[in-house]
Write a protein that holds these residues in place. Structure first.
Motif, PDB file in Angstrom:
ATOM      1  N   ASN A  79       0.903  -1.271   0.033  1.00  0.00           N
ATOM      2  CA  ASN A  79      -0.084   0.072   0.011  1.00  0.00           C
ATOM      3  C   ASN A  79       0.849   1.187   0.002  1.00  0.00           C
ATOM      4  O   ASN A  79       1.975   1.285   0.555  1.00  0.00           O
ATOM      5  CB  ASN A  79      -0.959  -0.035   1.095  1.00  0.00           C
ATOM      6  CG  ASN A  79      -1.822  -1.110   1.115  1.00  0.00           C
ATOM      7  OD1 ASN A  79      -2.312  -1.539   0.059  1.00  0.00           O
ATOM      8  ND2 ASN A  79      -2.376  -1.751   2.360  1.00  0.00           N
ATOM      9  N   ASN A 242     -11.086  11.607  -3.889  1.00  0.00           N
ATOM     10  CA  ASN A 242     -11.190  10.048  -4.172  1.00  0.00           C
ATOM     11  C   ASN A 242     -12.860   9.680  -3.813  1.00  0.00           C
ATOM     12  O   ASN A 242     -13.316  10.247  -2.912  1.00  0.00           O
ATOM     13  CB  ASN A 242     -10.294   9.471  -3.145  1.00  0.00           C
ATOM     14  CG  ASN A 242      -8.649   9.649  -3.373  1.00  0.00           C
ATOM     15  OD1 ASN A 242      -8.412  10.046  -4.718  1.00  0.00           O
ATOM     16  ND2 ASN A 242      -8.096  10.127  -2.356  1.00  0.00           N
ATOM     17  N   PHE A 244     -15.689   6.151  -4.085  1.00  0.00           N
ATOM     18  CA  PHE A 244     -15.789   4.789  -4.574  1.00  0.00           C
ATOM     19  C   PHE A 244     -17.342   4.734  -4.673  1.00  0.00           C
ATOM     20  O   PHE A 244     -18.087   4.837  -3.801  1.00  0.00           O
ATOM     21  CB  PHE A 244     -15.404   3.991  -3.267  1.00  0.00           C
ATOM     22  CG  PHE A 244     -15.556   2.362  -3.237  1.00  0.00           C
ATOM     23  CD1 PHE A 244     -15.793   1.835  -4.515  1.00  0.00           C
ATOM     24  CD2 PHE A 244     -15.882   1.805  -2.192  1.00  0.00           C
ATOM     25  CE1 PHE A 244     -15.783   0.690  -4.521  1.00  0.00           C
ATOM     26  CE2 PHE A 244     -16.096   0.487  -2.051  1.00  0.00           C
ATOM     27  CZ  PHE A 244     -16.108  -0.244  -3.595  1.00  0.00           C
ATOM     28  N   ALA A 284      -2.132  -2.706  -8.456  1.00  0.00           N
ATOM     29  CA  ALA A 284      -2.407  -1.292  -8.339  1.00  0.00           C
ATOM     30  C   ALA A 284      -1.872  -0.851  -6.816  1.00  0.00           C
ATOM     31  O   ALA A 284      -1.235  -0.252  -6.129  1.00  0.00           O
ATOM     32  CB  ALA A 284      -3.619  -0.673  -8.547  1.00  0.00           C
ATOM     33  N   TYR A 311      -7.649   1.428 -16.395  1.00  0.00           N
ATOM     34  CA  TYR A 311      -8.028   1.003 -15.301  1.00  0.00           C
ATOM     35  C   TYR A 311      -7.475  -0.528 -14.841  1.00  0.00           C
ATOM     36  O   TYR A 311      -6.728  -1.140 -15.807  1.00  0.00           O
ATOM     37  CB  TYR A 311      -9.520   0.758 -15.211  1.00  0.00           C
ATOM     38  CG  TYR A 311     -10.164  -0.431 -16.065  1.00  0.00           C
ATOM     39  CD1 TYR A 311     -10.533  -1.519 -15.542  1.00  0.00           C
ATOM     40  CD2 TYR A 311     -10.154  -0.404 -17.454  1.00  0.00           C
ATOM     41  CE1 TYR A 311     -10.782  -2.707 -16.414  1.00  0.00           C
ATOM     42  CE2 TYR A 311     -10.869  -1.217 -18.349  1.00  0.00           C
ATOM     43  CZ  TYR A 311     -11.060  -2.297 -17.735  1.00  0.00           C
ATOM     44  OH  TYR A 311     -11.527  -3.545 -18.513  1.00  0.00           O
ATOM     45  N   GLN A 312      -7.788  -0.889 -13.662  1.00  0.00           N
ATOM     46  CA  GLN A 312      -7.166  -2.364 -13.352  1.00  0.00           C
ATOM     47  C   GLN A 312      -8.459  -3.011 -12.671  1.00  0.00           C
ATOM     48  O   GLN A 312      -9.004  -2.474 -11.638  1.00  0.00           O
ATOM     49  CB  GLN A 312      -6.063  -2.401 -12.314  1.00  0.00           C
ATOM     50  CG  GLN A 312      -4.886  -1.953 -13.029  1.00  0.00           C
ATOM     51  CD  GLN A 312      -3.700  -2.437 -12.241  1.00  0.00           C
ATOM     52  OE1 GLN A 312      -3.653  -3.730 -11.740  1.00  0.00           O
ATOM     53  NE2 GLN A 312      -2.682  -1.712 -11.978  1.00  0.00           N
ATOM     54  N   ILE A 314      -9.980  -5.564 -10.198  1.00  0.00           N
ATOM     55  CA  ILE A 314      -9.681  -6.384  -9.081  1.00  0.00           C
ATOM     56  C   ILE A 314     -10.406  -7.790  -8.961  1.00  0.00           C
ATOM     57  O   ILE A 314     -10.011  -8.722  -8.837  1.00  0.00           O
ATOM     58  CB  ILE A 314     -10.143  -5.614  -7.583  1.00  0.00           C
ATOM     59  CG1 ILE A 314      -9.337  -4.274  -7.591  1.00  0.00           C
ATOM     60  CG2 ILE A 314      -9.685  -6.396  -6.370  1.00  0.00           C
ATOM     61  CD1 ILE A 314      -9.726  -3.606  -6.422  1.00  0.00           C
ATOM     62  N   LEU A 329     -15.369  -5.105 -10.015  1.00  0.00           N
ATOM     63  CA  LEU A 329     -14.779  -4.126  -8.970  1.00  0.00           C
ATOM     64  C   LEU A 329     -13.523  -3.653  -9.696  1.00  0.00           C
ATOM     65  O   LEU A 329     -12.487  -4.572  -9.953  1.00  0.00           O
ATOM     66  CB  LEU A 329     -14.450  -4.830  -7.776  1.00  0.00           C
ATOM     67  CG  LEU A 329     -13.808  -3.795  -6.647  1.00  0.00           C
ATOM     68  CD1 LEU A 329     -14.554  -2.689  -6.409  1.00  0.00           C
ATOM     69  CD2 LEU A 329     -13.361  -4.768  -5.323  1.00  0.00           C
ATOM     70  N   ILE A 330     -13.258  -2.373  -9.901  1.00  0.00           N
ATOM     71  CA  ILE A 330     -12.135  -1.805 -10.523  1.00  0.00           C
ATOM     72  C   ILE A 330     -11.706  -0.646  -9.835  1.00  0.00           C
ATOM     73  O   ILE A 330     -12.179  -0.247  -8.996  1.00  0.00           O
ATOM     74  CB  ILE A 330     -12.349  -1.483 -12.069  1.00  0.00           C
ATOM     75  CG1 ILE A 330     -13.279  -0.255 -12.117  1.00  0.00           C
ATOM     76  CG2 ILE A 330     -12.886  -2.479 -12.884  1.00  0.00           C
ATOM     77  CD1 ILE A 330     -13.582   0.563 -13.278  1.00  0.00           C
ATOM     78  N   THR A 331     -10.360  -0.187 -10.103  1.00  0.00           N
ATOM     79  CA  THR A 331      -9.722   0.913  -9.612  1.00  0.00           C
ATOM     80  C   THR A 331      -9.349   1.830 -10.652  1.00  0.00           C
ATOM     81  O   THR A 331      -9.107   1.363 -11.883  1.00  0.00           O
ATOM     82  CB  THR A 331      -8.420   0.648  -8.746  1.00  0.00           C
ATOM     83  OG1 THR A 331      -7.510   0.050  -9.611  1.00  0.00           O
ATOM     84  CG2 THR A 331      -8.713  -0.332  -7.721  1.00  0.00           C
ATOM     85  N   ILE A 332      -9.500   3.156 -10.533  1.00  0.00           N
ATOM     86  CA  ILE A 332      -9.115   3.982 -11.914  1.00  0.00           C
ATOM     87  C   ILE A 332      -8.463   5.039 -11.126  1.00  0.00           C
ATOM     88  O   ILE A 332      -9.030   5.588 -10.035  1.00  0.00           O
ATOM     89  CB  ILE A 332     -10.485   4.605 -12.441  1.00  0.00           C
ATOM     90  CG1 ILE A 332     -11.467   3.701 -12.973  1.00  0.00           C
ATOM     91  CG2 ILE A 332      -9.976   5.860 -13.242  1.00  0.00           C
ATOM     92  CD1 ILE A 332     -12.662   4.020 -13.528  1.00  0.00           C
ATOM     93  N   SER A 333      -7.310   5.653 -11.945  1.00  0.00           N
ATOM     94  CA  SER A 333      -6.605   6.376 -11.140  1.00  0.00           C
ATOM     95  C   SER A 333      -6.339   7.519 -12.407  1.00  0.00           C
ATOM     96  O   SER A 333      -5.966   7.466 -13.527  1.00  0.00           O
ATOM     97  CB  SER A 333      -5.195   5.977 -11.186  1.00  0.00           C
ATOM     98  OG  SER A 333      -5.082   5.231  -9.885  1.00  0.00           O
TER      99      SER A 333
END
Length: 334
Positions: A79, A242, A244, A284, A311-312, A314, A329-333
């Protein structure tokens, strides 16, 4: 990337992953293909064998393709932040290329002091090691760590025996706002789970009773957005906060498709029950597979998702045990 027909081949390092990634980003608006001309030997960077390309890749092998014995740190997951006086998890993947039974030593150093070590064994049948451990967070500030695996006696490429990573140690409570316009048992569950960690504090934003949405939080959880969330989205995008998004069968997808541009979902009036399948290539940040595929399915609107930004995933969706290409479920930066 260089647009040139003149090459001197004088560079001492090869990063195939970086080249593939740059070409994917360059060509994301048009249809094209990649021709990779290489001996396949990469000396540094992320392992290109795990690269997920949106463009087709055609490979031509040239040069000396002799494979030398090699041991490499292929990936480190951890992390970005850790709380003071806690321990933070680290996950390390080490690969071995060779035909002998060998033993090596893996260490983590900070300020030239070894703070963790472990002996690892490889053989013809055991070509990889997956290490999981925790490091202490004893001092506030940004900490640079050096991960190193001892090289083999005949190893040619020693650059990939070393990887650096950084973690920032903080001493404050993370403020999390849960935004909702409908009551649901999920809300109480979210608060209970989040505040299991005493360094996290939950604030409620009830869109039926609040006029001031400008509550200072580190993270906003938007529960099943509908048209009452318009001012929240405006504030989040204006202040680059940020957030979610949690969707479900009561989510207004017409509103959500119009209020942001990162993803769209074409839906019908039908609902579906979605299971989960963990993406083992997610990197990520550090996350464990806690048996997601055994969890009870989630109910939501059936339809395909189009994601327009990098995106990545999860988790991937599964329906009746069969995995779909759409993520759950994804993460976007940004």
């Amino acid at each position: 990337l260089q647009n040139s027909s003149n090459f001197d081949f004088q560079d001492s390092q090869t990063n195939i992953y970086q080249s593939l990634d740059a070409l994917n980003k360059l060509s994301k608006e048009q249809k094209s293909a990649i021709v990779l001309i290489s001996d396949g030997n990469q000396t540094y960077g992320n392992d290109y064998r795990y690269f997920s390309s949106k463009l087709p890749i055609y490979s031509i092998a040239i040069g000396d393709t002799t494979r030398f014995s090699d041991i490499e740190i292929s990936r480190i997951n951890t992390n970005v932040y850790a709380n003071l006086n806690n321990k933070f998890p680290v996950e390390v993947f080490i690969n071995y290329l060779g035909k002998k039974n060998i033993k090596s030593k893996f260490v983590i150093e900070e300020n030239n002091q070894i703070i963790y070590s472990e002996v690892i064994n490889f053989s013809i049948d055991k070509k990889s090691a997956h290490l999981q451990f925790k490091l202490p967070a004893n001092k506030i500030g940004k900490h640079l760590y050096k991960a190193r695996v001892a090289p083999l006696t005949d190893e040619k490429n020693k650059i990939n025996n070393l990887k650096n990573f950084a973690v920032e140690i903080i001493d404050k409570k993370t403020k999390i706002a849960i935004v909702y316009s409908m009551l649901h048992p999920d809300l109480g569950m979210l608060k209970s789970v989040i505040e299991t960690n005493q360094k996290r504090q939950v604030t409620w934003i009830d869109l039926h009773s609040m006029n001031n949405y400008d509550i200072d939080s580190d993270m906003y959880i938007l529960y099943q957005p509908n048209n009452k969330f318009d001012k929240i989205f405006e504030m989040l995008q204006l202040k680059n906060k940020n957030y979610f998004i949690i969707t479900g069968k009561n989510t207004d997808w017409n509103f959500l498709n119009n209020i942001q541009s990162d993803f769209k979902k074409s839906t019908s009036f039908d609902t579906e029950r979605f299971g989960a399948n963990f993406n083992i290539n997610f990197n990520a940040f550090y996350i464990e597979d806690i048996g997601f595929e055994d969890f009870s399915p989630l109910e939501g609107a059936f339809g395909n998702i189009e994601i327009t930004v990098p995106y990545q995933p999860i988790l991937f969706q599964t329906i009746n045990g069969l995995q779909r290409e759409d993520p759950l479920l994804i993460t976007i930066s940004n």
